[in-house]
Design a protein around this motif. Structure first.
Motif, PDB file in Angstrom:
ATOM      1  N   SER A   8      49.653  10.950  25.231  1.00 11.33           N
ATOM      2  CA  SER A   8      50.850  11.777  25.025  1.00 11.33           C
ATOM      3  C   SER A   8      52.048  11.195  25.759  1.00 11.33           C
ATOM      4  O   SER A   8      53.181  11.238  25.257  1.00 11.33           O
ATOM      5  N   GLU A   9      51.827  10.629  26.933  1.00  8.59           N
ATOM      6  CA  GLU A   9      52.922   9.986  27.663  1.00  8.59           C
ATOM      7  C   GLU A   9      53.418   8.750  26.910  1.00  8.59           C
ATOM      8  O   GLU A   9      54.628   8.514  26.823  1.00  8.59           O
ATOM      9  N   LEU A  10      52.500   7.989  26.361  1.00 12.75           N
ATOM     10  CA  LEU A  10      52.899   6.817  25.580  1.00 12.75           C
ATOM     11  C   LEU A  10      53.692   7.217  24.348  1.00 12.75           C
ATOM     12  O   LEU A  10      54.641   6.523  23.955  1.00 12.75           O
ATOM     13  N   ALA A  11      53.349   8.343  23.745  1.00 11.07           N
ATOM     14  CA  ALA A  11      54.094   8.813  22.572  1.00 11.07           C
ATOM     15  C   ALA A  11      55.534   9.149  22.946  1.00 11.07           C
ATOM     16  O   ALA A  11      56.473   8.837  22.197  1.00 11.07           O
ATOM     17  N   THR A  12      55.731   9.767  24.105  1.00  9.73           N
ATOM     18  CA  THR A  12      57.088  10.072  24.551  1.00  9.73           C
ATOM     19  C   THR A  12      57.844   8.802  24.888  1.00  9.73           C
ATOM     20  O   THR A  12      59.038   8.661  24.571  1.00  9.73           O
ATOM     21  N   MET A  13      57.162   7.848  25.506  1.00 10.89           N
ATOM     22  CA  MET A  13      57.804   6.574  25.822  1.00 10.89           C
ATOM     23  C   MET A  13      58.175   5.819  24.550  1.00 10.89           C
ATOM     24  O   MET A  13      59.183   5.111  24.516  1.00 10.89           O
ATOM     25  N   ARG A  14      57.380   5.995  23.512  1.00 12.77           N
ATOM     26  CA  ARG A  14      57.716   5.363  22.231  1.00 12.77           C
ATOM     27  C   ARG A  14      58.992   5.974  21.657  1.00 12.77           C
ATOM     28  O   ARG A  14      59.816   5.268  21.075  1.00 12.77           O
ATOM     29  N   GLU A  15      59.190   7.286  21.834  1.00 16.32           N
ATOM     30  CA  GLU A  15      60.440   7.917  21.389  1.00 16.32           C
ATOM     31  C   GLU A  15      61.630   7.317  22.136  1.00 16.32           C
ATOM     32  O   GLU A  15      62.663   6.986  21.537  1.00 16.32           O
ATOM     33  N   ALA A  16      61.493   7.192  23.450  1.00 14.10           N
ATOM     34  CA  ALA A  16      62.572   6.597  24.245  1.00 14.10           C
ATOM     35  C   ALA A  16      62.797   5.150  23.831  1.00 14.10           C
ATOM     36  O   ALA A  16      63.944   4.686  23.717  1.00 14.10           O
ATOM     37  N   GLY A  17      61.710   4.431  23.582  1.00 13.04           N
ATOM     38  CA  GLY A  17      61.819   3.041  23.180  1.00 13.04           C
ATOM     39  C   GLY A  17      62.522   2.865  21.848  1.00 13.04           C
ATOM     40  O   GLY A  17      63.258   1.894  21.644  1.00 13.04           O
ATOM     41  N   ARG A  18      62.311   3.813  20.948  1.00  7.37           N
ATOM     42  CA  ARG A  18      62.980   3.728  19.648  1.00  7.37           C
ATOM     43  C   ARG A  18      64.490   3.916  19.807  1.00  7.37           C
ATOM     44  O   ARG A  18      65.280   3.239  19.137  1.00  7.37           O
ATOM     45  N   VAL A  19      64.895   4.823  20.689  1.00  9.81           N
ATOM     46  CA  VAL A  19      66.327   4.995  20.977  1.00  9.81           C
ATOM     47  C   VAL A  19      66.902   3.699  21.544  1.00  9.81           C
ATOM     48  O   VAL A  19      67.995   3.268  21.162  1.00  9.81           O
ATOM     49  N   LEU A 198      44.565  -6.015  33.767  1.00 10.15           N
ATOM     50  CA  LEU A 198      45.271  -5.212  32.779  1.00 10.15           C
ATOM     51  C   LEU A 198      44.316  -4.201  32.170  1.00 10.15           C
ATOM     52  O   LEU A 198      43.285  -4.561  31.602  1.00 10.15           O
ATOM     53  N   ARG A 199      44.706  -2.908  32.275  1.00 10.15           N
ATOM     54  CA  ARG A 199      43.867  -1.829  31.760  1.00 10.15           C
ATOM     55  C   ARG A 199      44.640  -1.010  30.738  1.00 10.15           C
ATOM     56  O   ARG A 199      45.873  -0.902  30.824  1.00 10.15           O
ATOM     57  N   PRO A 200      43.959  -0.427  29.762  1.00 12.37           N
ATOM     58  CA  PRO A 200      44.647   0.433  28.791  1.00 12.37           C
ATOM     59  C   PRO A 200      45.431   1.535  29.497  1.00 12.37           C
ATOM     60  O   PRO A 200      44.949   2.160  30.449  1.00 12.37           O
ATOM     61  N   GLY A 201      46.661   1.775  29.036  1.00  3.95           N
ATOM     62  CA  GLY A 201      47.534   2.761  29.660  1.00  3.95           C
ATOM     63  C   GLY A 201      48.557   2.156  30.591  1.00  3.95           C
ATOM     64  O   GLY A 201      49.502   2.840  31.006  1.00  3.95           O
ATOM     65  N   LEU A 202      48.392   0.873  30.928  1.00  2.34           N
ATOM     66  CA  LEU A 202      49.390   0.199  31.750  1.00  2.34           C
ATOM     67  C   LEU A 202      50.616  -0.114  30.893  1.00  2.34           C
ATOM     68  O   LEU A 202      50.492  -0.653  29.796  1.00  2.34           O
ATOM     69  N   VAL A 203      51.796   0.240  31.388  1.00  2.00           N
ATOM     70  CA  VAL A 203      53.046  -0.017  30.669  1.00  2.00           C
ATOM     71  C   VAL A 203      53.889  -0.979  31.501  1.00  2.00           C
ATOM     72  O   VAL A 203      54.116  -0.751  32.690  1.00  2.00           O
ATOM     73  N   LEU A 204      54.346  -2.032  30.852  1.00  2.00           N
ATOM     74  CA  LEU A 204      55.094  -3.088  31.529  1.00  2.00           C
ATOM     75  C   LEU A 204      56.351  -3.450  30.756  1.00  2.00           C
ATOM     76  O   LEU A 204      56.343  -3.469  29.523  1.00  2.00           O
ATOM     77  N   ALA A 205      57.405  -3.759  31.483  1.00  2.00           N
ATOM     78  CA  ALA A 205      58.557  -4.437  30.902  1.00  2.00           C
ATOM     79  C   ALA A 205      58.372  -5.918  31.173  1.00  2.00           C
ATOM     80  O   ALA A 205      58.326  -6.349  32.324  1.00  2.00           O
ATOM     81  N   ILE A 206      58.222  -6.686  30.109  1.00  2.00           N
ATOM     82  CA  ILE A 206      58.112  -8.138  30.211  1.00  2.00           C
ATOM     83  C   ILE A 206      59.490  -8.697  29.920  1.00  2.00           C
ATOM     84  O   ILE A 206      60.057  -8.434  28.857  1.00  2.00           O
ATOM     85  N   GLU A 207      60.067  -9.464  30.872  1.00  2.00           N
ATOM     86  CA  GLU A 207      61.458  -9.887  30.676  1.00  2.00           C
ATOM     87  C   GLU A 207      61.737 -11.280  31.222  1.00  2.00           C
ATOM     88  O   GLU A 207      62.223 -11.433  32.336  1.00  2.00           O
ATOM     89  N   PRO A 208      61.451 -12.298  30.424  1.00  2.00           N
ATOM     90  CA  PRO A 208      61.825 -13.653  30.830  1.00  2.00           C
ATOM     91  C   PRO A 208      63.333 -13.840  30.864  1.00  2.00           C
ATOM     92  O   PRO A 208      64.073 -13.240  30.079  1.00  2.00           O
ATOM     93  N   MET A 209      63.781 -14.667  31.793  1.00  2.00           N
ATOM     94  CA  MET A 209      65.177 -15.092  31.906  1.00  2.00           C
ATOM     95  C   MET A 209      65.156 -16.603  32.089  1.00  2.00           C
ATOM     96  O   MET A 209      64.321 -17.114  32.841  1.00  2.00           O
ATOM     97  N   VAL A 210      66.048 -17.302  31.402  1.00  2.00           N
ATOM     98  CA  VAL A 210      66.048 -18.755  31.487  1.00  2.00           C
ATOM     99  C   VAL A 210      67.458 -19.272  31.741  1.00  2.00           C
ATOM    100  O   VAL A 210      68.442 -18.680  31.299  1.00  2.00           O
ATOM    101  N   VAL A 211      67.527 -20.389  32.459  1.00  2.00           N
ATOM    102  CA  VAL A 211      68.800 -21.035  32.808  1.00  2.00           C
ATOM    103  C   VAL A 211      68.838 -22.403  32.148  1.00  2.00           C
ATOM    104  O   VAL A 211      67.905 -23.204  32.290  1.00  2.00           O
TER     105      VAL A 211
END
Length: 255
Positions: A8-19, A198-211
């Protein structure tokens, strides 16, 4: 502390992610030559209100910053790597613009970033952005239950270093949930098989930056927020919020 998310938490995060995804798309389309950074920030504010979401960035005040963040977008142009504050600057043809945006619904956050060209950009700028996005894709592909944080970091690192781009020291991804930044920190360099499993339910922002120049060094501008390259070379930044599941990684900030 690392907190695993329920269905249920992932479903709410998906709503935020869609925005987040819809706003990034709209801002990217509006980012044309002559547009000001403040105009783009105003557009994102309007979309937040329209979608019934709240900004993850506005008034955010980590310990390193001299003031709360004053906008809903981070807009980083050319040599700015991350955390660029929107101002009256007008975009010019050939600029490379990184757009970072976060939103939350019912207290659950989504965080994503894209890098786009303004008008026509040169081949080197396109290669830089493409490599950063490929690093993101590689990191997401490694976010499989049973792997480790180091597998994601190593996947990102491998793509960036193969392209001979710099990776800003100390910057990387992070956990996401009821706070925009949660444990664990996710470096953009690492050794496979190391770090948190890494376990199911873990939520991560993956964000590479390159120069572009290959330098890992960076500097903080006088505003106390904007992180720039030390040599004036260009940078790119791509990011998605993903969930580790039994069926593989799920991108929560996709359209």
């Amino acid at each position: 502390m690392v907190v695993l998310k329920s269905a249920s938490e992932l479903a709410t995060m998906r709503e935020a992610g869609r925005v987040v995804a819809q706003t990034l798309q709209a801002v990217s389309e509006a980012a044309r030559p002559g547009a000001t950074l403040l105009e783009l920030d105003d557009l994102a504010r309007e979309m937040l209100a329209e979608k019934g979401a709240k900004s993850s960035f506005l008034h955010y005040h980590p310990s390193f910053a001299p003031m709360p963040y004053p906008a809903v977008l981070c807009l980083s142009v050319n040599d700015a790597i991350v955390h660029g504050i929107p101002d009256k600057r007008r975009l010019e043809p050939g600029d490379l613009l990184s757009i970072d945006f976060g939103a939350h619904i019912d207290g659950y956050h989504g965080d994503s970033a894209v890098t786009i060209g303004i008008g026509e950009i040169d081949e080197a700028a396109q290669r830089l952005s493409d490599a950063c996005r490929q690093a993101l894709d590689a990191g997401i592909a490694a976010a499989v239950a049973g792997n480790h944080l180091g597998d994601i970091s190593h996947a990102v690192q491998t793509v960036c270093r193969a392209a001979r781009y710099g990776i800003p020291t100390g910057y990387g991804g992070h956990g996401v949930g009821t706070a925009m930044h949660e444990d664990p920190h996710l470096p953009n360099e690492g050794r496979p098989g190391r770090g948190l499993p890494l376990r199911p339910g873990l939520v991560l922002a993956i964000e590479p930056m390159v120069v572009e120049s290959g330098s890992d060094r960076h500097r903080l501008q006088r505003d106390g927020w904007t992180v720039s390259t030390v040599d004036g070379s260009r940078a790119a930044h791509w990011e998605h919020t993903i969930a580790v599941t039994d069926d593989g990684p799920v991108i929560l900030t996709a359209l």
